[in-house]
Design a protein around this motif. Structure first.
Motif, PDB file in Angstrom:
ATOM      1  N   PHE A  81      42.000  30.847   2.944  1.00 47.54           N
ATOM      2  CA  PHE A  81      42.586  30.563   1.672  1.00 47.54           C
ATOM      3  C   PHE A  81      44.033  30.945   1.472  1.00 47.54           C
ATOM      4  O   PHE A  81      44.329  32.079   2.082  1.00 47.54           O
ATOM      5  CB  PHE A  81      41.809  31.340   0.767  1.00 47.54           C
ATOM      6  CG  PHE A  81      41.736  30.801  -0.653  1.00 47.54           C
ATOM      7  CD1 PHE A  81      41.190  29.655  -0.747  1.00 47.54           C
ATOM      8  CD2 PHE A  81      42.076  31.573  -1.819  1.00 47.54           C
ATOM      9  CE1 PHE A  81      41.522  28.977  -1.956  1.00 47.54           C
ATOM     10  CE2 PHE A  81      42.120  30.839  -3.011  1.00 47.54           C
ATOM     11  CZ  PHE A  81      41.679  29.687  -3.177  1.00 47.54           C
ATOM     12  N   HIS A  82      44.700  30.091   1.542  1.00 46.04           N
ATOM     13  CA  HIS A  82      46.480  30.270   1.530  1.00 46.04           C
ATOM     14  C   HIS A  82      47.045  29.504   0.459  1.00 46.04           C
ATOM     15  O   HIS A  82      46.415  28.578  -0.107  1.00 46.04           O
ATOM     16  CB  HIS A  82      46.703  30.000   2.956  1.00 46.04           C
ATOM     17  CG  HIS A  82      46.248  28.660   3.306  1.00 46.04           C
ATOM     18  ND1 HIS A  82      46.874  27.324   3.137  1.00 46.04           N
ATOM     19  CD2 HIS A  82      45.298  28.204   4.147  1.00 46.04           C
ATOM     20  CE1 HIS A  82      46.370  26.237   3.518  1.00 46.04           C
ATOM     21  NE2 HIS A  82      45.268  26.813   4.229  1.00 46.04           N
TER      22      HIS A  82
ATOM     23  N   LYS B  62      52.305  22.743  10.871  1.00 45.70           N
ATOM     24  CA  LYS B  62      52.357  21.987  12.022  1.00 45.70           C
ATOM     25  C   LYS B  62      51.091  22.068  13.040  1.00 45.70           C
ATOM     26  O   LYS B  62      51.317  21.573  14.073  1.00 45.70           O
ATOM     27  CB  LYS B  62      53.136  23.303  12.809  1.00 45.70           C
ATOM     28  CG  LYS B  62      54.460  23.453  12.216  1.00 45.70           C
ATOM     29  CD  LYS B  62      55.365  24.285  13.137  1.00 45.70           C
ATOM     30  CE  LYS B  62      56.984  24.453  12.659  1.00 45.70           C
ATOM     31  NZ  LYS B  62      57.641  25.553  13.262  1.00 45.70           N
ATOM     32  N   ASN B  63      50.025  22.298  12.264  1.00 45.58           N
ATOM     33  CA  ASN B  63      48.763  22.053  13.047  1.00 45.58           C
ATOM     34  C   ASN B  63      48.680  20.349  13.473  1.00 45.58           C
ATOM     35  O   ASN B  63      48.927  19.549  12.676  1.00 45.58           O
ATOM     36  CB  ASN B  63      47.570  22.259  12.205  1.00 45.58           C
ATOM     37  CG  ASN B  63      46.206  22.298  12.627  1.00 45.58           C
ATOM     38  OD1 ASN B  63      45.926  21.569  13.546  1.00 45.58           O
ATOM     39  ND2 ASN B  63      45.422  23.220  12.501  1.00 45.58           N
TER      40      ASN B  63
ATOM     41  N   LEU C 172      56.263  32.633   8.810  1.00 43.16           N
ATOM     42  CA  LEU C 172      55.365  32.203   9.713  1.00 43.16           C
ATOM     43  C   LEU C 172      54.077  31.641   8.974  1.00 43.16           C
ATOM     44  O   LEU C 172      53.283  30.665   9.595  1.00 43.16           O
ATOM     45  CB  LEU C 172      54.749  33.602  10.021  1.00 43.16           C
ATOM     46  CG  LEU C 172      55.961  34.495  11.281  1.00 43.16           C
ATOM     47  CD1 LEU C 172      55.335  35.539  11.712  1.00 43.16           C
ATOM     48  CD2 LEU C 172      56.128  33.522  12.247  1.00 43.16           C
ATOM     49  N   ARG C 173      53.843  31.980   8.066  1.00 39.77           N
ATOM     50  CA  ARG C 173      52.710  31.369   7.282  1.00 39.77           C
ATOM     51  C   ARG C 173      52.815  29.692   6.729  1.00 39.77           C
ATOM     52  O   ARG C 173      51.987  28.933   6.674  1.00 39.77           O
ATOM     53  CB  ARG C 173      52.367  32.190   5.547  1.00 39.77           C
ATOM     54  CG  ARG C 173      51.622  33.363   5.813  1.00 39.77           C
ATOM     55  CD  ARG C 173      51.374  34.079   4.677  1.00 39.77           C
ATOM     56  NE  ARG C 173      50.957  35.489   4.712  1.00 39.77           N
ATOM     57  CZ  ARG C 173      51.398  36.499   4.308  1.00 39.77           C
ATOM     58  NH1 ARG C 173      52.677  36.221   3.512  1.00 39.77           N
ATOM     59  NH2 ARG C 173      51.238  37.698   4.458  1.00 39.77           N
TER      60      ARG C 173
ATOM     61  N   GLN D 155      54.050  27.780   8.679  1.00 36.57           N
ATOM     62  CA  GLN D 155      53.847  27.090   9.813  1.00 36.57           C
ATOM     63  C   GLN D 155      52.476  26.208   9.559  1.00 36.57           C
ATOM     64  O   GLN D 155      52.179  25.403  10.779  1.00 36.57           O
ATOM     65  CB  GLN D 155      53.845  27.836  11.159  1.00 36.57           C
ATOM     66  CG  GLN D 155      54.985  28.438  11.210  1.00 36.57           C
ATOM     67  CD  GLN D 155      54.963  29.230  12.640  1.00 36.57           C
ATOM     68  OE1 GLN D 155      55.584  28.735  13.675  1.00 36.57           O
ATOM     69  NE2 GLN D 155      54.300  30.252  12.718  1.00 36.57           N
ATOM     70  N   ILE D 156      51.655  26.597   8.754  1.00 35.49           N
ATOM     71  CA  ILE D 156      50.518  26.186   8.816  1.00 35.49           C
ATOM     72  C   ILE D 156      50.427  24.395   8.913  1.00 35.49           C
ATOM     73  O   ILE D 156      49.435  23.871   9.247  1.00 35.49           O
ATOM     74  CB  ILE D 156      49.470  26.626   7.420  1.00 35.49           C
ATOM     75  CG1 ILE D 156      47.943  26.143   7.620  1.00 35.49           C
ATOM     76  CG2 ILE D 156      50.221  25.905   6.378  1.00 35.49           C
ATOM     77  CD1 ILE D 156      47.237  27.154   6.843  1.00 35.49           C
TER      78      ILE D 156
ATOM     79  N   ALA E 187      56.833  37.060   7.259  1.00 38.82           N
ATOM     80  CA  ALA E 187      55.769  36.507   7.043  1.00 38.82           C
ATOM     81  C   ALA E 187      55.582  35.283   6.278  1.00 38.82           C
ATOM     82  O   ALA E 187      54.750  34.233   6.429  1.00 38.82           O
ATOM     83  CB  ALA E 187      54.754  37.496   6.468  1.00 38.82           C
TER      84      ALA E 187
END
Lengths: 639, 102
Positions: free
Chosen positions: A460-461, A423-424, A417-418, A420-421, A414
């Motif tokens: 929110f991250h 890569k937007n 995967l998080r 990867q934000i 996880a």
């Protein structure tokens, strides 16, 4: 007359009642007052001889002075208020009581938010005062937040009408003022006599600070502040019922059995953990059982988010919407209020449910409960950990380890995967992506920063909150907007040695910017960052969700959500309050602005960044439609 | 006032009515089958209503950006899954102008 004197000296009648009795017996007013004066000296001597028990003080003076004395005895250090002429005698009392510090707030809403932020961050009591009903009306929004968030904040406002002319629809008078706030307070009371002001105040603090916490409201007629009283001032510890209770031992045994026999146990954590400083105990129980941990909407982050058993927040108000684990068969809730926003219960009926909380009023209302543990969460976890350890066998420990290893694999994946934000494809866009702004602030924040978050419609991250010495989160639960800036000011007042960053949406910000002035005046170096997309994004998306394909979407005519045309400049607003700031729109500008904000706060000054972010989601046009209300054509005179 | 100017409001009304009728019809149409549809249904509809999805019209890149924004809201998807869903959505729910020109 002898009986009257005896009753007065035993404090069973008031000064007014004594004078009335004497004049009714035939004495002139002057004679009656002369007798009263001589009796007061006797009463003083009596009181001096009577040894007051520890924590109880006899006080004689004005009602407003008794109010101030009781606040000190209730442990109050800060009084948050807005100017009120009928509190003149209280202000007089403050002059000679420097231990009570008065914080003038220019609007009652952000003022109450500031008081709430202070209470939440310090764990200490505070009072917020307003001018009569008109001031109270402004503060009610934040009173609602305190009610929903279970914040022990005490409110006071006088009744503008005086005792001898109330009920005549006087200036600013509202009949039954104290009843207006009854549904959103734990206690609301109008003191009937001036000598009962301290009792009313200490009961308000007792109610607010008795679990489950919540706001309380005290009021009295304005003229009582100027009335002479003899009354008791009592320390809070002498009236505090200390409702830290242990759970029913039979239910603890039942809960322990359910947990050790579970195939897939899940723990939901909540704000009672943060308030009780018991997060470490929740970590211990989770590790003992190899149990996954999650959270639904709360104010605080109540578990270390980098812990391998932390599987993330519940995405859709139901435990079964978690990506991992699936098919939870036993769910334990530790201190979460479990706000239900959908008809389906957060914990499905198919799972066995253990509820450990100090709020028995709401336990069992929606979710059926196998083992209710009504208790202080710290004591409850102590007992539950001991019970689980007592029944753990080597085989059960091996099973728990196996479960923990599986969960660790998920949480490691996880994390990847998080990440990867970034890569937007719009990552470098200007205006900024809200995600980019959040990410950059998370890179910038100190390791133990406190983040006050009132930008409700953003994802929110990236912060990796950790209430055990790392970054802390102060989100909101009540959703009366305009709390963020005030809360941040109050948090900084309570924790001056931690970096405080306020993240706020433009819609929320504009409801309560006045606390910026408090930041400037009190030298509270908070960094405020406004996510400014010139829109109410949350209501925009939710309205479309409620009316998909409706007339708004068909025509592009959204009445309720666009805040541009003209655009608001939050940095200019901040400058008006004495806070320096700037507008940024591109990622490169943002990094430089954050560096300037850091320098400003290191020098003790607050700073604001108005970050231009793009509107994203369904139906936004580059230049959104606005309702065609223009008065220019109706004007016939150039005035 | 010319005859044409008289007719203009009627023309605008007719065009707008037709446009809104198309939009209303789009709402009632099921999403077309195609690679990525099953993935989309399993990953997204636990939080979003189908109706809201159909109101969003973007090209593939726009959908890709929208899907990456969901990561910040807790979605846990691989890059391959995002690409598959973006390609499907770019075809199934493209910008209205692009679909009309086909």
């Amino acid at each position: 007359m002898r009986e009257l004197v005896a009753r007065y000296l035993s404090q069973s009648i008031s000064r007014r009642g004594f004078l009335k009795g004497l004049t009714q017996a035939g004495l002139s007013v002057a004679a009656a007052q002369s007798i009263l004066q001589s009796l007061d000296q006797v009463a003083h001597a009596q009181e001096a001889r009577r040894a007051a028990p520890e924590g109880v003080k006899l006080f004689q003076g004005k009602g407003a002075e008794a109010f101030a004395e009781q606040l000190i005895a209730s442990g109050v250090k800060y009084v948050f208020g807005n100017s009120a002429s009928e509190d003149a005698h209280f202000y007089d009392a403050l002059v000679d009581r420097p231990q009570l510090k008065y914080v003038l707030t220019p609007h009652e809403g952000p003022g109450a938010a500031m008081a709430a932020g202070y209470v939440k961050a310090s764990g200490e009591p505070a009072i917020v005062m307003q001018a009569g009903f008109v001031g109270l009306a402004n503060a009610i929004g934040q009173m609602f937040n305190a009610f929903k968030e279970q914040t022990p904040l005490v409110f006071y406002s006088y009744r503008t009408d005086q005792t001898r002319r109330s009920g005549r629809d006087g200036f600013e008078e509202v009949a039954n003022q104290e009843q207006v706030v009854q549904p959103i307070t734990k206690y609301s009371w109008l003191a009937r006599r001036a000598d009962m002001i301290p009792e009313t105040v200490r009961r308000a603090f007792k109610a607010a600070w008795t679990a489950p916490y919540g706001p309380a409201y005290a009021s009295w007629h304005a003229d009582m502040n100027d009335e002479n009283v003899r009354t008791e001032i009592i320390a809070h510890e002498k009236v505090d019922p200390r409702t830290r209770v242990r759970p029913n031992p039979k239910e603890v045994e039942r809960a322990a059995k359910l947990l050790v026999e579970a195939k897939t146990p899940v723990m939901i954590v909540g704000d009672e953990l943060y308030k009780a400083k018991a997060v470490d105990k929740a970590v211990k129980l989770a590790e003992l059982l190899g149990m996954s941990v999650t959270q639904v909407r709360q104010m605080f982050a109540n578990f270390p988010e980098s812990h391998p058993l932390w599987v993330g927040t519940i995405p859709s108000s139901r435990v079964d919407s978690l990506t991992y684990p699936k098919d939870a068969d036993v769910v334990i809730n530790v201190g979460n209020k479990l706000q239900h926003n959908t008809p389906a219960p957060i914990v499905a009926r198919s799972a066995k449910f253990i509820d450990l909380r100090n709020d028995n009023w709401s336990m069992g209302n929606v979710i059926t409960t196998e083992a209710p543990l009504f208790a202080d969460v710290a004591y409850g976890l102590d007992d539950l950990i001991a019970a689980v350890e007592g029944v753990m066998t080597p085989a059960l420990r091996a099973k728990a380890k196996e479960r923990a290893d599986e969960t660790r694999k998920f949480t490691e994946q996880a994390r990847v995967l998080r990440a990867q934000i970034v890569k937007n494809p719009d990552w470098n866009a200007s205006p900024l992506l809200a995600d980019r702004l959040t990410y950059e602030v998370a890179q910038f924040a100190e390791k133990d920063a406190i983040v006050v978050h009132e930008a409700g419609s953003i994802g929110f991250h990236s912060f990796n909150f950790n209430p055990l010495g790392g970054r802390e989160l102060f989100f909101y639960y009540g959703a009366h907007l305009g709390s963020g800036v005030g809360t941040a000011a109050g948090v900084k007042l309570a924790r001056p040695n931690q970096q405080v960053i306020c993240l706020v949406g433009d819609g929320s910000f504009i409801f309560g910017p006045t606390a910026l002035w408090n930041m400037a005046r009190l030298e509270l170096p908070v960094i405020t960052i406004v996510y400014n997309n010139h829109a109410y994004s949350g209501p925009h998306s939710r309205a479309i969700n409620n009316s998909p394909g409706g007339r708004m979407v068909q025509t592009g005519k959204f009445m309720h959500d666009y805040l541009g045309n003209p655009d608001m400049n939050m940095a200019s607003i901040a400058k008006g309050f004495g806070v320096d700031g700037e507008v940024v729109a591109a990622p490169g500008q943002l990094k430089e602005a954050l560096a300037r904000a850091k320098r400003a706060t290191q020098d003790g000054k607050p700073y604001l960044i108005d970050a231009q972010v793009r509107r994203t989601g369904v139906g936004w046009a580059d230049a959104p439609w606005t309702p065609p209300i223009r008065i220019a054509q109706e004007r016939t005179r150039k005035v | 006032m010319s005859f044409l100017r008289l007719l203009l409001p009627l023309f605008v009304f007719t065009v707008l009515s037709a446009f809104t009728a198309v939009k209303a019809a789009e709402q009632s149409q099921p999403l077309p089958d195609g690679p990525g549809k099953d993935l989309l249904m399993s990953k997204c509809f636990q939080c979003h209503s189908e109706g809201m999805w159909k109101d969003q019209r973007l090209d593939r890149r726009g959908w890709e950006a929208a899907l990456y924004r969901m990561i910040g809201r807790g979605a846990l998807w691989t890059e391959d899954e995002i690409n598959t869903m973006a390609s499907y959505l770019g075809t199934a729910l493209p910008p209205r102008e692009a679909k009309a020109s086909k």
